[in-house]
Design a protein around this motif. Structure first.
Motif, PDB file in Angstrom:
ATOM      1  N   MET A   1      30.691  52.139  36.776  1.00  0.00           N
ATOM      2  CA  MET A   1      30.948  51.772  38.172  1.00  0.00           C
ATOM      3  C   MET A   1      31.233  50.281  38.283  1.00  0.00           C
ATOM      4  O   MET A   1      30.571  49.473  37.664  1.00  0.00           O
ATOM      5  N   SER A   2      32.200  49.937  39.090  1.00  0.00           N
ATOM      6  CA  SER A   2      32.591  48.543  39.248  1.00  0.00           C
ATOM      7  C   SER A   2      31.568  47.795  40.073  1.00  0.00           C
ATOM      8  O   SER A   2      31.034  48.303  41.049  1.00  0.00           O
ATOM      9  N   SER A   3      31.287  46.543  39.666  1.00  0.00           N
ATOM     10  CA  SER A   3      30.309  45.739  40.388  1.00  0.00           C
ATOM     11  C   SER A   3      30.914  44.411  40.778  1.00  0.00           C
ATOM     12  O   SER A   3      31.715  43.847  40.064  1.00  0.00           O
ATOM     13  N   ILE A   4      30.519  43.910  41.946  1.00  0.00           N
ATOM     14  CA  ILE A   4      30.969  42.605  42.396  1.00  0.00           C
ATOM     15  C   ILE A   4      29.831  41.941  43.142  1.00  0.00           C
ATOM     16  O   ILE A   4      29.159  42.556  43.969  1.00  0.00           O
ATOM     17  N   PHE A   5      29.555  40.697  42.810  1.00  0.00           N
ATOM     18  CA  PHE A   5      28.490  39.968  43.466  1.00  0.00           C
ATOM     19  C   PHE A   5      29.073  39.124  44.575  1.00  0.00           C
ATOM     20  O   PHE A   5      30.045  38.401  44.375  1.00  0.00           O
ATOM     21  N   CYS A   6      28.514  39.211  45.775  1.00  0.00           N
ATOM     22  CA  CYS A   6      29.025  38.465  46.914  1.00  0.00           C
ATOM     23  C   CYS A   6      27.886  37.890  47.722  1.00  0.00           C
ATOM     24  O   CYS A   6      27.015  38.628  48.185  1.00  0.00           O
ATOM     25  N   LEU A  45      32.183  34.855  45.326  1.00  0.00           N
ATOM     26  CA  LEU A  45      32.505  36.098  44.639  1.00  0.00           C
ATOM     27  C   LEU A  45      32.439  35.890  43.137  1.00  0.00           C
ATOM     28  O   LEU A  45      32.874  34.877  42.625  1.00  0.00           O
ATOM     29  N   GLN A  46      31.916  36.868  42.471  1.00  0.00           N
ATOM     30  CA  GLN A  46      31.806  36.771  41.022  1.00  0.00           C
ATOM     31  C   GLN A  46      31.845  38.155  40.411  1.00  0.00           C
ATOM     32  O   GLN A  46      31.163  39.075  40.870  1.00  0.00           O
ATOM     33  N   LEU A  47      32.664  38.326  39.381  1.00  0.00           N
ATOM     34  CA  LEU A  47      32.718  39.598  38.680  1.00  0.00           C
ATOM     35  C   LEU A  47      31.474  39.775  37.821  1.00  0.00           C
ATOM     36  O   LEU A  47      30.935  38.810  37.285  1.00  0.00           O
ATOM     37  N   SER A  48      31.028  40.999  37.704  1.00  0.00           N
ATOM     38  CA  SER A  48      29.918  41.263  36.800  1.00  0.00           C
ATOM     39  C   SER A  48      30.415  41.050  35.372  1.00  0.00           C
ATOM     40  O   SER A  48      31.612  41.173  35.102  1.00  0.00           O
ATOM     41  N   PRO A  49      29.537  40.733  34.447  1.00  0.00           N
ATOM     42  CA  PRO A  49      29.959  40.541  33.049  1.00  0.00           C
ATOM     43  C   PRO A  49      30.683  41.764  32.493  1.00  0.00           C
ATOM     44  O   PRO A  49      31.644  41.637  31.735  1.00  0.00           O
ATOM     45  N   GLU A  50      30.231  42.949  32.884  1.00  0.00           N
ATOM     46  CA  GLU A  50      30.854  44.187  32.393  1.00  0.00           C
ATOM     47  C   GLU A  50      32.297  44.298  32.874  1.00  0.00           C
ATOM     48  O   GLU A  50      33.209  44.579  32.092  1.00  0.00           O
ATOM     49  N   ASP A  51      32.512  44.056  34.174  1.00  0.00           N
ATOM     50  CA  ASP A  51      33.860  44.163  34.718  1.00  0.00           C
ATOM     51  C   ASP A  51      34.769  43.062  34.189  1.00  0.00           C
ATOM     52  O   ASP A  51      35.962  43.274  33.968  1.00  0.00           O
ATOM     53  N   SER A  52      34.203  41.892  33.996  1.00  0.00           N
ATOM     54  CA  SER A  52      34.980  40.771  33.475  1.00  0.00           C
ATOM     55  C   SER A  52      35.499  41.076  32.069  1.00  0.00           C
ATOM     56  O   SER A  52      36.634  40.742  31.721  1.00  0.00           O
ATOM     57  N   SER A  53      34.686  41.742  31.274  1.00  0.00           N
ATOM     58  CA  SER A  53      35.066  42.038  29.892  1.00  0.00           C
ATOM     59  C   SER A  53      36.079  43.176  29.796  1.00  0.00           C
ATOM     60  O   SER A  53      36.878  43.231  28.864  1.00  0.00           O
ATOM     61  N   ARG A  54      36.061  44.087  30.759  1.00  0.00           N
ATOM     62  CA  ARG A  54      36.975  45.229  30.674  1.00  0.00           C
ATOM     63  C   ARG A  54      38.186  45.130  31.597  1.00  0.00           C
ATOM     64  O   ARG A  54      39.045  46.008  31.597  1.00  0.00           O
ATOM     65  N   LYS A  80      43.866  50.117  44.069  1.00  0.00           N
ATOM     66  CA  LYS A  80      43.474  48.794  44.542  1.00  0.00           C
ATOM     67  C   LYS A  80      42.572  48.137  43.499  1.00  0.00           C
ATOM     68  O   LYS A  80      41.374  47.953  43.694  1.00  0.00           O
ATOM     69  N   THR A  81      43.188  47.782  42.400  1.00  0.00           N
ATOM     70  CA  THR A  81      42.425  47.234  41.285  1.00  0.00           C
ATOM     71  C   THR A  81      42.797  45.775  41.027  1.00  0.00           C
ATOM     72  O   THR A  81      43.833  45.288  41.464  1.00  0.00           O
ATOM     73  N   LEU A  82      41.925  45.105  40.300  1.00  0.00           N
ATOM     74  CA  LEU A  82      42.239  43.763  39.824  1.00  0.00           C
ATOM     75  C   LEU A  82      43.247  43.923  38.697  1.00  0.00           C
ATOM     76  O   LEU A  82      43.160  44.867  37.909  1.00  0.00           O
ATOM     77  N   CYS A  83      44.216  43.024  38.620  1.00  0.00           N
ATOM     78  CA  CYS A  83      45.233  43.161  37.584  1.00  0.00           C
ATOM     79  C   CYS A  83      44.650  42.859  36.207  1.00  0.00           C
ATOM     80  O   CYS A  83      43.547  42.339  36.076  1.00  0.00           O
ATOM     81  N   ALA A  84      45.410  43.182  35.185  1.00  0.00           N
ATOM     82  CA  ALA A  84      44.950  42.987  33.809  1.00  0.00           C
ATOM     83  C   ALA A  84      45.528  41.733  33.164  1.00  0.00           C
ATOM     84  O   ALA A  84      45.453  41.560  31.949  1.00  0.00           O
ATOM     85  N   GLU A  85      46.124  40.844  33.995  1.00  0.00           N
ATOM     86  CA  GLU A  85      46.696  39.611  33.458  1.00  0.00           C
ATOM     87  C   GLU A  85      45.580  38.593  33.186  1.00  0.00           C
ATOM     88  O   GLU A  85      44.800  38.252  34.078  1.00  0.00           O
ATOM     89  N   LYS A  86      45.510  38.099  31.978  1.00  0.00           N
ATOM     90  CA  LYS A  86      44.419  37.200  31.595  1.00  0.00           C
ATOM     91  C   LYS A  86      44.411  35.895  32.384  1.00  0.00           C
ATOM     92  O   LYS A  86      43.357  35.312  32.624  1.00  0.00           O
ATOM     93  N   ASP A  87      45.594  35.416  32.782  1.00  0.00           N
ATOM     94  CA  ASP A  87      45.690  34.120  33.455  1.00  0.00           C
ATOM     95  C   ASP A  87      45.663  34.215  34.985  1.00  0.00           C
ATOM     96  O   ASP A  87      45.882  33.207  35.663  1.00  0.00           O
ATOM     97  N   CYS A  88      45.386  35.386  35.524  1.00  0.00           N
ATOM     98  CA  CYS A  88      45.381  35.547  36.979  1.00  0.00           C
ATOM     99  C   CYS A  88      44.094  34.984  37.584  1.00  0.00           C
ATOM    100  O   CYS A  88      42.998  35.493  37.337  1.00  0.00           O
ATOM    101  N   LYS A  89      44.232  33.924  38.376  1.00  0.00           N
ATOM    102  CA  LYS A  89      43.060  33.293  38.989  1.00  0.00           C
ATOM    103  C   LYS A  89      42.458  34.156  40.092  1.00  0.00           C
ATOM    104  O   LYS A  89      41.254  34.140  40.321  1.00  0.00           O
TER     105      LYS A  89
END
Length: 205
Positions: A1-6, A45-54, A80-89
């Motif tokens: 499950m996707s997690s986001i800290f806000c 806003l901050q991605l969880s470590p799990e989501d950040s890695s995948r 409605k997903t975050l893109c997979a581009e490594k350089d996307c801020k």
């Protein structure tokens, strides 16, 4: 499950109707569709470590992390997903003031019709995301057809095909490539030209 800290709360998140334009908070400046207006009150806003890695794991470039705040919906795959581009801020750092570099933006309409992820852009239209980014005059299929540049180069999303009373193509890329076409759009364009040599009527929105 996707997690986001806000920390804090979202006070105004722009939900646009299909094909609508994107504007700033003043309602005057047209914003790119890959950078919709998101207003957050004292939020971090901050991605969880799990989501950040995948986030960048999917090979086809669609992105696999759902995010209702920073994610931008692709017009075709409707994810409605975050893109997979490594350089996307925007998607990597959850910076809502930055555009998503993994989604396209039509230079003419700046609407959700022109938002495509890397995979759908390649499979459905045979275009590369890097080339689209460099082309500041890139237009979505809707605008190409409406301007008469190529009346057979139509949007082949299931929603738009149904609006034309046409049957959605489904996963047609394998058939298209077997027949020697670059993408689903090229296959569909050839079929439409053979069925109707005269200019294809533009369906009303």
């Amino acid at each position: 499950m996707s997690s986001i800290f806000c920390i804090g709360k979202v006070i105004d998140f722009e939900e646009r109707e299909e094909g609508s334009d994107s504007y700033s908070s003043e309602g005057k400046e047209k914003r790119p569709a890959n950078a919709p207006l998101v207003m957050i009150d004292d939020a971090s806003l901050q991605l969880s470590p799990e989501d950040s890695s995948r986030r960048c794991n999917r090979k086809e470039g669609r992105g696999s992390v759902y995010n209702s705040i920073c994610g931008i919906c692709c017009h075709f795959c409707r994810q409605k997903t975050l893109c997979a581009e490594k350089d996307c801020k925007r998607c990597g750092n959850l910076d809502v003031n930055q555009p998503c570099i993994g989604k396209t933006d039509c230079s003419v309409c700046h609407s959700s019709n022109g938002v495509l992820c890397r995979a759908c852009l390649k499979i459905r239209y045979g275009e590369e995301l890097e080339e689209v980014r460099e082309n500041k005059e890139w237009m979505c299929p809707h605008c190409i057809e409406e301007k008469g540049i190529n009346p057979y180069w139509i949007c082949n999303s299931s929603l738009c095909l149904k609006n034309r009373k046409m049957t959605p193509t489904g996963i047609a890329i394998y058939r298209a490539r077997e027949l020697g076409y670059k993408s689903v759009a090229h296959l569909l364009m050839d079929e439409l030209q053979r069925k109707n040599p005269s200019r294809l009527m533009i369906c009303s929105k």
